[in-house]
Design a protein around this motif. Sequence first.
Motif, PDB file in Angstrom:
ATOM      1  N   VAL A   8      24.891 -41.478 -37.707  1.00 52.65           N
ATOM      2  CA  VAL A   8      23.471 -41.421 -37.810  1.00 52.65           C
ATOM      3  C   VAL A   8      22.826 -42.788 -37.443  1.00 52.65           C
ATOM      4  CG1 VAL A   8      21.933 -41.009 -39.640  1.00 52.65           C
ATOM      5  CG2 VAL A   8      24.070 -39.831 -39.993  1.00 52.65           C
ATOM      6  N   VAL A   9      21.971 -42.503 -36.498  1.00 51.55           N
ATOM      7  CA  VAL A   9      21.225 -43.758 -35.887  1.00 51.55           C
ATOM      8  C   VAL A   9      19.763 -43.381 -35.757  1.00 51.55           C
ATOM      9  CG1 VAL A   9      23.261 -44.700 -34.774  1.00 51.55           C
ATOM     10  CG2 VAL A   9      21.820 -42.836 -33.470  1.00 51.55           C
ATOM     11  N   PRO A  10      18.859 -44.484 -35.866  1.00 50.49           N
ATOM     12  CA  PRO A  10      17.368 -44.020 -35.308  1.00 50.49           C
ATOM     13  C   PRO A  10      17.228 -43.620 -33.847  1.00 50.49           C
ATOM     14  CG  PRO A  10      17.807 -46.310 -36.217  1.00 50.49           C
ATOM     15  CD  PRO A  10      19.282 -45.876 -35.898  1.00 50.49           C
ATOM     16  N   GLY A  11      16.318 -42.579 -33.906  1.00 49.67           N
ATOM     17  CA  GLY A  11      16.201 -41.844 -32.690  1.00 49.67           C
ATOM     18  C   GLY A  11      15.325 -42.797 -31.948  1.00 49.67           C
ATOM     19  N   ARG A  12      15.491 -42.702 -30.440  1.00 53.98           N
ATOM     20  CA  ARG A  12      14.697 -43.761 -29.640  1.00 53.98           C
ATOM     21  C   ARG A  12      13.368 -43.192 -29.422  1.00 53.98           C
ATOM     22  NH1 ARG A  12      16.344 -47.845 -27.174  1.00 53.98           N
ATOM     23  NH2 ARG A  12      15.417 -48.611 -25.378  1.00 53.98           N
ATOM     24  N   ARG A  13      13.114 -42.045 -29.627  1.00 56.49           N
ATOM     25  CA  ARG A  13      11.637 -41.754 -29.187  1.00 56.49           C
ATOM     26  C   ARG A  13      10.846 -41.231 -30.570  1.00 56.49           C
ATOM     27  NH1 ARG A  13      12.258 -37.158 -24.364  1.00 56.49           N
ATOM     28  NH2 ARG A  13      13.240 -38.523 -22.863  1.00 56.49           N
ATOM     29  N   GLY A  14      11.517 -41.411 -31.654  1.00 54.72           N
ATOM     30  CA  GLY A  14      11.014 -41.072 -33.026  1.00 54.72           C
ATOM     31  C   GLY A  14      10.112 -42.054 -33.402  1.00 54.72           C
ATOM     32  N   ARG A  37       9.983 -47.347 -35.271  1.00 54.75           N
ATOM     33  CA  ARG A  37       8.780 -48.179 -34.655  1.00 54.75           C
ATOM     34  C   ARG A  37       8.033 -48.861 -35.904  1.00 54.75           C
ATOM     35  NH1 ARG A  37       7.724 -46.330 -29.185  1.00 54.75           N
ATOM     36  NH2 ARG A  37       8.715 -44.394 -28.794  1.00 54.75           N
ATOM     37  N   THR A  38       8.642 -48.508 -37.014  1.00 57.45           N
ATOM     38  CA  THR A  38       8.160 -49.074 -38.257  1.00 57.45           C
ATOM     39  C   THR A  38       9.425 -49.781 -38.957  1.00 57.45           C
ATOM     40  OG1 THR A  38       6.786 -48.970 -40.149  1.00 57.45           O
ATOM     41  CG2 THR A  38       8.046 -47.165 -39.280  1.00 57.45           C
ATOM     42  N   PHE A  89      15.713 -47.706 -41.093  1.00 60.89           N
ATOM     43  CA  PHE A  89      15.555 -47.063 -39.889  1.00 60.89           C
ATOM     44  C   PHE A  89      14.921 -47.834 -38.587  1.00 60.89           C
ATOM     45  CE2 PHE A  89      16.566 -43.585 -42.687  1.00 60.89           C
ATOM     46  CZ  PHE A  89      18.087 -43.209 -42.315  1.00 60.89           C
ATOM     47  N   GLY A  90      13.895 -48.717 -39.198  1.00 56.51           N
ATOM     48  CA  GLY A  90      13.188 -49.405 -38.129  1.00 56.51           C
ATOM     49  C   GLY A  90      13.759 -50.938 -37.699  1.00 56.51           C
ATOM     50  N   TYR A  91      15.158 -50.865 -38.121  1.00 59.49           N
ATOM     51  CA  TYR A  91      15.862 -52.041 -37.657  1.00 59.49           C
ATOM     52  C   TYR A  91      16.894 -51.887 -36.596  1.00 59.49           C
ATOM     53  CZ  TYR A  91      13.728 -54.680 -41.678  1.00 59.49           C
ATOM     54  OH  TYR A  91      12.885 -55.030 -42.700  1.00 59.49           O
ATOM     55  N   TRP A 133       9.338 -30.243 -31.697  1.00 63.06           N
ATOM     56  CA  TRP A 133       9.399 -31.582 -31.367  1.00 63.06           C
ATOM     57  C   TRP A 133      11.005 -31.958 -31.469  1.00 63.06           C
ATOM     58  CZ3 TRP A 133       5.770 -32.064 -36.038  1.00 63.06           C
ATOM     59  CH2 TRP A 133       4.474 -31.371 -35.799  1.00 63.06           C
ATOM     60  N   ARG A 134      12.164 -31.418 -30.933  1.00 61.67           N
ATOM     61  CA  ARG A 134      13.295 -31.713 -31.147  1.00 61.67           C
ATOM     62  C   ARG A 134      13.652 -33.224 -30.483  1.00 61.67           C
ATOM     63  NH1 ARG A 134      16.789 -26.135 -29.625  1.00 61.67           N
ATOM     64  NH2 ARG A 134      15.994 -25.126 -31.328  1.00 61.67           N
ATOM     65  N   ARG A 135      12.988 -33.694 -29.373  1.00 61.29           N
ATOM     66  CA  ARG A 135      13.251 -35.004 -28.913  1.00 61.29           C
ATOM     67  C   ARG A 135      12.539 -36.168 -29.651  1.00 61.29           C
ATOM     68  NH1 ARG A 135      12.566 -34.088 -22.538  1.00 61.29           N
ATOM     69  NH2 ARG A 135      14.001 -32.373 -22.159  1.00 61.29           N
ATOM     70  N   PHE A 136      11.842 -35.653 -30.647  1.00 57.69           N
ATOM     71  CA  PHE A 136      11.042 -36.910 -31.426  1.00 57.69           C
ATOM     72  C   PHE A 136      11.378 -37.039 -32.895  1.00 57.69           C
ATOM     73  CE2 PHE A 136       8.405 -35.226 -28.066  1.00 57.69           C
ATOM     74  CZ  PHE A 136       8.130 -36.491 -27.216  1.00 57.69           C
ATOM     75  N   SER A 137      12.664 -36.694 -33.084  1.00 57.30           N
ATOM     76  CA  SER A 137      13.227 -36.844 -34.565  1.00 57.30           C
ATOM     77  C   SER A 137      13.424 -38.231 -34.881  1.00 57.30           C
ATOM     78  CB  SER A 137      14.694 -36.264 -34.639  1.00 57.30           C
ATOM     79  OG  SER A 137      15.594 -36.908 -33.629  1.00 57.30           O
ATOM     80  N   GLY A 138      13.421 -38.493 -36.055  1.00 55.28           N
ATOM     81  CA  GLY A 138      13.377 -40.100 -36.700  1.00 55.28           C
ATOM     82  C   GLY A 138      14.797 -40.448 -36.309  1.00 55.28           C
ATOM     83  N   VAL A 139      15.706 -39.684 -36.645  1.00 55.11           N
ATOM     84  CA  VAL A 139      17.191 -40.019 -36.272  1.00 55.11           C
ATOM     85  C   VAL A 139      17.980 -39.012 -35.673  1.00 55.11           C
ATOM     86  CG1 VAL A 139      17.255 -41.278 -38.687  1.00 55.11           C
ATOM     87  CG2 VAL A 139      18.039 -38.961 -38.448  1.00 55.11           C
ATOM     88  N   ARG A 140      19.205 -39.440 -35.188  1.00 60.04           N
ATOM     89  CA  ARG A 140      19.797 -38.605 -34.305  1.00 60.04           C
ATOM     90  C   ARG A 140      21.303 -38.564 -34.863  1.00 60.04           C
ATOM     91  NH1 ARG A 140      17.476 -34.998 -32.068  1.00 60.04           N
ATOM     92  NH2 ARG A 140      19.366 -34.618 -30.933  1.00 60.04           N
TER      93      ARG A 140
END
Length: 254
Positions: free
Chosen positions: A132-138, A142-143, A148-150, A202-209
Amino acid sequence: MIRPDVIDLRNFYHSPLGQVVRRVISRKIRQMWPDLKNFRLLGLGYATPYLNIFRPEAERVISFMPLEQGVIQWPREGGSLVSLVDERTLPLPDASIDRIIWVHGLENSTDIDPILQELWRVLTSTGKLLVVVPGRRGLWARTENTPFGYGYPYNDKQLNRLLRDNGFTPGDRQGALYMPPGNWRLNLRLWRVWENVGAKWWRRFSGVRIMEAEKQVYALTALPERETRRRPVILPAARPVIVGRELPRIGEDL
């Protein structure tokens, strides 16, 4: 690399936003792994918020937290199932774990290949890893008001390459956290709407993958050989953070 410590992580998951995050991601994990009956499950990083759902069915559930992060007591009741470890030398025998959930770990790690090779070692021949990792496009990457912002966010292509290079075959993948990373009451109430709409549009913009990967047994000779095989490190009593009862030192036999 700056990473959230164990107190920051605990406080986040005790917050209203963190409780929603746990529901959202737990639901996705459960869809991917609907039954772990009689399996041995390891949580790595800060995976304890996602392990309780499997405790009634799994043969054994344990959690390892990395040195740089610190450790807290888990679960609240009963004997401790968590230990502080060096992720590159896990105190487990070869082929001893059936499933691994790695959360709040990969994106914050600088020594990724040795860790993945160690996870490969402890997994059984049919073992699987769930990352489970932060999504690059989500928005969540970015915060810095959530864990998940680290660290370093990933997209599916990057995860695929990283896992393949370390002896895993990537499989099912899911997105989660389409809602904005805010504590507003209306936002939290509408999390199901956000997730349903996001998964559709918005599948490509999920907060995590969330990506599952299976151990490649035939990849043994392809993995880079270590100069020496180090024995698992049993850590001394000094620990960065402990909340609750003092944890016993982990032994080799889990």
